[in-house]
Design a protein around this motif. Structure first.
Motif, PDB file in Angstrom:
ATOM      1  N   HIS A 103       0.810  -1.074   0.044  1.00  0.00           N
ATOM      2  CA  HIS A 103       0.226  -0.015  -0.184  1.00  0.00           C
ATOM      3  C   HIS A 103       0.884   1.175   0.015  1.00  0.00           C
ATOM      4  CE1 HIS A 103      -2.891  -3.052   1.367  1.00  0.00           C
ATOM      5  NE2 HIS A 103      -3.825  -2.212   0.972  1.00  0.00           N
ATOM      6  N   THR A 104       2.050   1.030  -0.537  1.00  0.00           N
ATOM      7  CA  THR A 104       2.966   2.468  -0.631  1.00  0.00           C
ATOM      8  C   THR A 104       2.533   3.477  -1.275  1.00  0.00           C
ATOM      9  OG1 THR A 104       4.249   1.466  -2.557  1.00  0.00           O
ATOM     10  CG2 THR A 104       5.013   1.208  -0.177  1.00  0.00           C
ATOM     11  N   SER A 105       1.504   3.288  -2.308  1.00  0.00           N
ATOM     12  CA  SER A 105       0.746   4.231  -2.962  1.00  0.00           C
ATOM     13  C   SER A 105       0.061   5.208  -2.107  1.00  0.00           C
ATOM     14  CB  SER A 105      -0.286   3.683  -4.022  1.00  0.00           C
ATOM     15  OG  SER A 105      -1.205   2.850  -3.397  1.00  0.00           O
ATOM     16  N   GLU A 106      -0.395   4.899  -1.068  1.00  0.00           N
ATOM     17  CA  GLU A 106      -1.124   5.707   0.000  1.00  0.00           C
ATOM     18  C   GLU A 106      -0.172   6.760   0.821  1.00  0.00           C
ATOM     19  OE1 GLU A 106      -3.268   3.185   2.436  1.00  0.00           O
ATOM     20  OE2 GLU A 106      -4.197   2.034   1.041  1.00  0.00           O
ATOM     21  N   LEU A 107       1.215   6.504   0.876  1.00  0.00           N
ATOM     22  CA  LEU A 107       1.995   7.142   1.516  1.00  0.00           C
ATOM     23  C   LEU A 107       2.436   8.377   0.696  1.00  0.00           C
ATOM     24  CD1 LEU A 107       4.603   4.519   2.631  1.00  0.00           C
ATOM     25  CD2 LEU A 107       2.600   5.435   3.961  1.00  0.00           C
ATOM     26  N   LYS A 108       2.928   9.684   1.132  1.00  0.00           N
ATOM     27  CA  LYS A 108       3.359  10.688   0.558  1.00  0.00           C
ATOM     28  C   LYS A 108       4.604  11.173   0.790  1.00  0.00           C
ATOM     29  CE  LYS A 108      -1.504  12.462   1.210  1.00  0.00           C
ATOM     30  NZ  LYS A 108      -2.193  13.415   2.183  1.00  0.00           N
ATOM     31  N   GLY A 109       5.173  12.064  -0.183  1.00  0.00           N
ATOM     32  CA  GLY A 109       6.279  12.521  -0.222  1.00  0.00           C
ATOM     33  C   GLY A 109       7.537  11.865  -0.085  1.00  0.00           C
TER      34      GLY A 109
END
Length: 763
Positions: free
Chosen positions: A120-126
């Motif tokens: 689910h790294t797509s949900e992380l930011k920056g």
């Protein structure tokens, strides 16, 4: 093994995996894991908890599923995910760069596991998203490394895990390795061996002293000079007797025996001389010293306590149980002290023949009877004489030193921006490594050798200076005062049977470690003064260990240099740096001096590099050139190590043995230590033998000439005398002659006398 505790190991399986597998093999058992390793928290379940040592044994916290969740908000199995993200430097688990515990815990709260997070790294930011994605493989690897294997194959019979203590086996083990605290605990569990019949007498029966007899003074557990004497235990083939002090003084047979040359078997002859001289007003002859004999034949350091510990299982009581502690004495019960003293007498009676035979077996009769035994009386006389101390000088030094300490404290507080306890390692570490941000590594040590490497920082330099003055103040300027007796003197105690090389040591107080490396340390010597109308005279050997080395290695170049009175460090500098004598600079000579003395101690290129602040490669070149110039020294060192590897010990010129078990240790660093000890022991031990022979010869000559001068101190290669003004030249000639002729070796033995109104001036 000695105390019957089961242990398990299997090659290829780590300890954590053995623990983890054992926990899971017995899921219904109530299991407690004791450790400081947080990796083991992953093993917590409904029946297993981890007792986590946060600060050794002083702070232990039981971690359960509930307490772990309360502290970190994660479940036990998530410990591997936590380590996968934040890593663990102590276990070489890399983790994800720039992810600390706080970030890792937040991610696990949101995603549960490393795998779910990576899905689910797509949900992380920056930056965090970029960091996690680019280090995904590192996170997976780190989790794998942190995961304990709970499916290992190794044999384990749970019935073998019962503790089956064999008291006698445990006592033998603790005795062998001088583990005295454990020994005292197990001794109380063991049944004491029954002693021979003994009886108290007013008068010793006729004919009792016609055979060699053990004599054990019944004294409280203080050093002999200060001990209170209550009586004596005597032991020989006809039985064991106990005689109270006043009865012994009135018994003509006892008094005649003590002054006769009939053999008296004692634990320590020096201590016996003190007791007999002070309380009985006699000077015994014909003494056999068991402590010295045991020390020589054992081939390793063994003080009085060590010898007596070996008979603990035979004793009905400990010395503390009968006499109390040195700082908290108790009034002894007559029956207990009699039983204890008689039990020691029986132990000595049962063992002294073995020590006597061992002296013969190891060819040590000459070493014992001609050196160590006569030396005991010389040391007794030195301890009795003592050295005068000017307490006014100590007060002056204490005042100046205290002012320096106060000034340095203020400066350190100012540089650190806070007041703290400089003597507290914990508080000092916080200031240096947290507040000032100095590189402390994992250990955050405040030891002197660590701080020396940080001495480029001003505050560290001041702390090192503070410590120097603090030691000077507490140990010497103030510390020495408590040892000054009513006669205005300090009477130190010399130990013959402690250092493995045979060197003497000094205690209560230690007068052999008064620093001469700094001017402030040397100042203390100003407080040591002669008697009225006398001077202090000091004599020490010149470069004695190098001279011993030249002789033992039969190194012709070095022997020629000494015989031609060349400056040995200049000569070595010429050989190491390939220059002429005129080209040798002071720096070259200093470096050559370090090489010369380093070789004696088996120094490595790493050690020499550290000492001279040069590269390891350069240090290696110096050592190689040294051995090229003096090839027989290299051969000698190699032969000594080889001999030690084959026999387990080395010997001095006088056949003193030093056993070096480290030479066969499984650990590489310990084996290397063993090699260095093997190289050094014959040299340092022979130098120790030499000064002892010189002391005996000088003392004998002084008696023959009936001089008033007294030998009062020995500091390794240095002897100090109290000399009347009218005996100065006589004593100077006597001392230098006897020291020069103490041993016949291939190079001259040089000793020079210096005199002064204080010990400071006589150096």
């Amino acid at each position: 093994d000695a105390v019957g505790i089961c242990w398990i190991e299997k090659e290829g399986i780590e300890a954590d995996d053995i623990i983890g597998t054992t926990v899971k093999r017995y899921p219904d058992w109530d299991i407690n894991i004791l450790s400081s390793d947080r990796d083991l928290l992953q093993l917590i379940d409904a029946t297993s908890s981890v007792w986590l040592m946060k600060k050794g044994l002083t702070e232990i916290v039981e971690m359960t599923e509930e307490s772990l969740y309360e502290e970190l908000k994660i479940k036990p199995l998530q410990i591997t995910d936590l380590k996968g993200l934040m890593g663990d430097a102590s276990d070489n688990i890399p983790g994800v760069p720039k992810v600390g515990e706080k970030t890792a815990l937040k991610l696990l709260y949101d995603y549960g596991t490393v795998e779910n997070l990576l899905d689910h790294t797509s949900e992380l930011k920056g930056k965090l998203k970029e960091n996690i994605e680019s280090n995904a493989d590192l996170a997976r690897l780190s989790k794998l490394l942190a995961t304990i294997n709970t499916q290992c194959e190794f044999p384990l019979d749970i019935n073998e895990c019962d503790v089956r203590t064999d008291n006698q086996k445990a006592i033998e083990f603790f005795t062998k390795y001088d583990m005295r605290v454990f020994l005292s605990k197990y001794r109380t569990k063991a049944e004491p061996e029954k002693v021979m019949e003994y009886r108290q007498v007013k008068k010793v029966p006729d004919g009792y002293f016609s055979m060699p007899t053990v004599v054990i003074p019944d004294q409280n557990d203080k050093r002999a000079q200060d001990a209170v004497l209550y009586g004596f235990a005597f032991a020989n083939g006809t039985g064991i007797l106990y005689q109270e002090l006043e009865d012994a003084k009135r018994d003509n047979k006892t008094m005649e025996f003590l002054t006769s040359d009939r053999e008296k078997i004692v634990v320590s002859s020096k201590d016996f001389y003190h007791v007999a001289g002070k309380e009985m007003k006699v000077q015994p002859e014909g003494v056999f010293d068991c402590l010295v004999a045991h020390f020589l034949t054992a081939g390793k350091g063994s003080d009085l306590q060590g010898l007596l510990d070996s008979c603990r299982t035979s004793l009905p009581y400990t010395f503390e149980e009968v006499y109390g502690k040195p700082n908290k004495p108790i009034l002894p019960e007559p029956d207990k002290q009699m039983k204890l003293t008689c039990s020691v007498a029986e132990f000595i009676l049962n063992h002294y023949e073995k020590w006597k035979k061992d002296l013969n077996r190891y060819d040590m009769n000459s070493l014992y009877y001609e050196m160590e035994l006569p030396l005991t009386h010389v040391l007794y006389e030195m301890e009795t004489e003592g050295i005068r101390v000017d307490i006014g000088i100590l007060d002056q030094i204490a005042g100046k030193t205290k002012q320096q300490i106060d000034n340095l404290s203020e400066k350190i507080y100012e540089l650190c921006g806070k007041v703290f306890n400089i003597n507290s390692p914990k508080q000092l570490a916080e200031v240096l490594y947290d507040d000032l941000g100095l590189p402390g590594g994992k250990k955050r040590s405040t030891a002197a050798d660590v701080l020396e490497k940080l001495s480029g920082h001003e505050v560290v330099r001041n702390i090192l200076e503070y410590r120097k003055y603090q030691k000077l103040y507490s140990t010497y300027a103030e510390g020495l005062k408590k040892y000054i007796t009513p006669d205005g003197k300090i009477h130190t105690s010399y130990n013959q049977c402690v250092t493995q090389t045979g060197r003497l040591s000094s205690t209560e107080p230690n007068l052999q470690n008064i620093s001469v490396r700094s001017e402030e340390g040397r100042e203390i010597r100003k407080a040591f003064i002669p008697e009225e109308n006398c001077v202090l005279m000091s004599a020490d050997y010149s470069q004695i260990e190098l001279r011993i080395l030249a002789h033992m290695a039969n190194e012709k170049a070095l022997i020629d240099a000494f015989n031609n009175d060349q400056d040995i460090h200049t000569r070595t500098a010429m050989d190491v740096f390939h220059v002429t004598a005129d080209e040798v600079t002071s720096l070259m000579r200093r470096q050559a001096k370090a090489v010369n003395f380093g070789i004696v101690y088996g120094i490595s290129d790493f050690g020499l590099a550290e000492q001279l602040q040069i590269s390891r490669k350069e240090a290696g070149v110096y050592i190689d050139r040294y051995f090229e110039s003096y090839p027989r020294i290299k051969g000698f060192m190699d032969d000594v190590v080889s001999y030690c590897e084959q026999n387990g010990y080395v010997t001095t010129l006088c056949n003193r043995r030093r056993e070096i078990p480290e030479i066969h240790d499984k650990n590489y660093m310990m084996r290397e230590f063993g090699k260095r000890a093997a190289m050094n022991a014959p040299i340092q031990g022979s130098a120790a033998d030499l000064i002892k022979i010189a002391m005996i010869h000088i003392a004998r000559k002084m008696k023959e000439m009936n001089v008033k001068s007294k030998m009062i101190l020995q500091v390794h290669d240095e002897l100090i005398f109290n000399v009347p003004e009218d005996e100065r030249q006589l004593m100077s000639d006597l001392i230098e002659t006897e020291m020069a002729n103490a041993m016949n070796i291939q190079v001259p033995l040089i000793a020079r006398c210096v005199e002064g109104a204080t010990w400071y001036e006589a150096k």
